[in-house]
Design an enzyme around this catalytic site. Sequence first.
Site, PDB file in Angstrom:
ATOM      1  N   LYS A 185      -0.285   2.908   5.617  1.00 56.46           N
ATOM      2  CA  LYS A 185      -0.272   1.761   4.711  1.00 56.46           C
ATOM      3  C   LYS A 185      -0.910   0.549   5.383  1.00 56.46           C
ATOM      4  O   LYS A 185      -0.552   0.193   6.503  1.00 56.46           O
ATOM      5  CB  LYS A 185       1.161   1.442   4.294  1.00 56.46           C
ATOM      6  CG  LYS A 185       1.865   2.612   3.596  1.00 56.46           C
ATOM      7  CD  LYS A 185       3.303   2.304   3.255  1.00 56.46           C
ATOM      8  CE  LYS A 185       4.160   2.105   4.483  1.00 56.46           C
ATOM      9  NZ  LYS A 185       5.588   1.957   4.170  1.00 56.46           N
ATOM     10  N   THR A 218       7.816  -9.430  -1.517  1.00 57.86           N
ATOM     11  CA  THR A 218       7.435  -8.077  -1.093  1.00 57.86           C
ATOM     12  C   THR A 218       8.596  -7.328  -0.441  1.00 57.86           C
ATOM     13  O   THR A 218       8.380  -6.289   0.184  1.00 57.86           O
ATOM     14  CB  THR A 218       6.263  -8.152  -0.099  1.00 57.86           C
ATOM     15  OG1 THR A 218       6.659  -8.951   1.035  1.00 57.86           O
ATOM     16  CG2 THR A 218       5.030  -8.782  -0.738  1.00 57.86           C
ATOM     17  N   GLY A 220      11.220  -4.834   0.341  1.00 55.14           N
ATOM     18  CA  GLY A 220      11.480  -3.465  -0.088  1.00 55.14           C
ATOM     19  C   GLY A 220      10.269  -2.668  -0.507  1.00 55.14           C
ATOM     20  O   GLY A 220      10.412  -1.582  -1.077  1.00 55.14           O
ATOM     21  N   THR A 221       9.059  -3.156  -0.217  1.00 54.73           N
ATOM     22  CA  THR A 221       7.873  -2.406  -0.652  1.00 54.73           C
ATOM     23  C   THR A 221       7.785  -1.040   0.035  1.00 54.73           C
ATOM     24  O   THR A 221       7.390  -0.054  -0.587  1.00 54.73           O
ATOM     25  CB  THR A 221       6.585  -3.203  -0.363  1.00 54.73           C
ATOM     26  OG1 THR A 221       6.600  -3.639   1.000  1.00 54.73           O
ATOM     27  CG2 THR A 221       6.473  -4.403  -1.275  1.00 54.73           C
ATOM     28  N   GLY A 222       8.135  -0.983   1.332  1.00 52.75           N
ATOM     29  CA  GLY A 222       8.059   0.289   2.040  1.00 52.75           C
ATOM     30  C   GLY A 222       9.026   1.313   1.482  1.00 52.75           C
ATOM     31  O   GLY A 222       8.663   2.474   1.239  1.00 52.75           O
ATOM     32  N   CYS A 223      10.279   0.882   1.272  1.00 47.69           N
ATOM     33  CA  CYS A 223      11.281   1.775   0.671  1.00 47.69           C
ATOM     34  C   CYS A 223      10.814   2.259  -0.697  1.00 47.69           C
ATOM     35  O   CYS A 223      10.907   3.444  -1.027  1.00 47.69           O
ATOM     36  CB  CYS A 223      12.617   1.041   0.507  1.00 47.69           C
ATOM     37  SG  CYS A 223      13.219   0.163   1.951  1.00 47.69           S
TER      38      CYS A 223
END
Length: 498
Positions: A185, A218, A220-223
């Site tokens: 990412k 942004t 929590g974008t990874g989760c």
Amino acid sequence: MSSALNAATPTTPPNVLSIAGTDPTGGAGIQADLKSISANGGFGMCAVTALIAQNTEGVRSINIPPVSFLREQLDAVSDDVQIDVVKIGMLGTSEITGTVATWLRDIKPAKVVLDPVMVATSGDRLLDQDAEAAVLELISQVDVITPNVPELAVIAGAEPATVWDETVGQAVDVAKRFDVAVLAKGGHLSGDTAYDALVLPDGTVSTISAPRVDTKNTHGTGCSLSSAVATRWAVTGDLETAVRQSKTWLTEALRHADDLNVGRGHGPVHHFAGVWDRGLTPLPEDIATQWWQDIAEIREDVDRLPFVLGLADGSLDPDTFTWYVDQDAIYLNGYSRTLAAASTKAPTQEEQMFWAEAAHGALAEELELHRSFAGEDVGRTDVVPSAVTRAYVDHLTATAAVGSYGEIIAAILPCYWLYRDIGTRFHDVEGDHPYRAWLDTYSDAAFDEATDRAIALVSDYAANHATAEEREKMRTAFYNSSWHELEFFAEPTRRLQH
């Protein structure tokens, strides 16, 4: 790797188990996972690794239940429920990681996605050395990992990448070393375009891009992305498709993040923005699919046309086909100009290149096909366009002149989709078929891939960029072009009858 990247898809909504910590404000962790799973068509389940007191401004404290209780949660789910895919988030300690690893070896889930929560956005390491070592060991038991730039660097044993090519290079190394698919990412990097790359163990790299969304919200974008990928992978059975669909969904969730009012710090993404806006239509690609269903009667009428039937079985009169080829050459000239207009108005470089290449192909490749049937005279200036040809070209050129980007690409799409539909269904011909080359052209892999890409671009724009009013204009443009295609295929037979 514990499973194939492309596998059979469930006939019911997939059961997706999230193993992660909590976020009482709902923006990250298990709460975000469950929202992402639901928004992307799965049934969400969870096993809690840690209880975290946090909000949009930061973490206050962490309470870790006994690992024996974590194993009880995992067993309670797997003893009763068929798990289609597991998504793993925050683990925190080597004991927790070891418990999850043992459970994975015992249960052997079909698909496992690991979001290796190792480094905070600030760059601070979240795990001690033992915990990091346990996570690195766990990677060999999963199918896909979704690290951000600093996490990828930790796994690769390198300094964090500062440019995209360096990020991809680290992902290639990690994918080969751990025999795992890596979704690298690029959100931590700068630039107007946000890049992600799916890297397979064999070194295959698929790059996915989207315009970078300017928002501070942004959290929590990874989760959220990893949970979406896990869910869409279970739904579609194809990992690259899942990644592309999840990227589209997350871009939409980020674009509408500022619509929410959650906390004073870095707020969450809007997991259900598209679902609510589309009246519970679950995914962007369903928009174009619905349009395709809307023209079912037109498609049935096309199938009944003597021209199409004769083209399919080879009985079509050669002079009639030559007349059609001459008219199609006129059409392709206007069609290529419309494709060029789409390229001019496209919002991203990737879309500009796609439509520009299509414009070139319409003139260079398809006209060459026509010459194989009608000789070098095809496209000559003395051919008079029929009223039907003129009407179709006028429709396209008028849309190109005054329509939005969305309307233009919606008007273009039927020429991809209907031709592929005919070519694919009728190309399996036997013997010395006179129109085999024509059928093969519109059923080959390159045209099939281009059609899928055109559908995806139209769907993405309709779902994520168009207003409700523009979306309706796009639907109308798609329908009108489909009707013109019907008339275009009907005209050669009418000419013979008169």
